[in-house]
Design a protein around this motif. Structure first.
Motif: not given
Length: 80
Positions: A55-62
């Motif tokens: 989830a953290t990686a996804y938010k950072l990617w966004q």
């Protein structure tokens, strides 16, 4: 393009693989947690940790993608 944010994203996604593939680090029964051997509760803990890291990686990617679009738009607007 490699950026610090993308390195953090890669580490977030890579950490669970390392933790689960390094079986020697958790192939034991002690310590137990409410009667559950370490081998089992360690893996179940990584299910939750992996969820949080993904989830953290996804938010950072966004956020990284939004910033890149904004930079591209500002470059395009300056050229016109």
């Amino acid at each position: 393009m490699v950026t610090p944010v993308r390195v953090v994203i890669a580490l977030c996604l890579f950490a669970p693989f390392v933790a689960m593939l390094w079986v020697g680090s958790y192939a034991k029964t002690d310590p137990t947690l409410i009667g559950i051997p370490f081998f089992y509760w360690y893996q179940m803990a990584w299910v939750l940790i992996s969820t949080a890291l993904t989830a953290t990686a996804y938010k950072l990617w966004q956020r990284d993608q939004r910033e890149q679009r904004a930079r591209a738009a500002s470059k395009g607007g300056a050229d016109a």
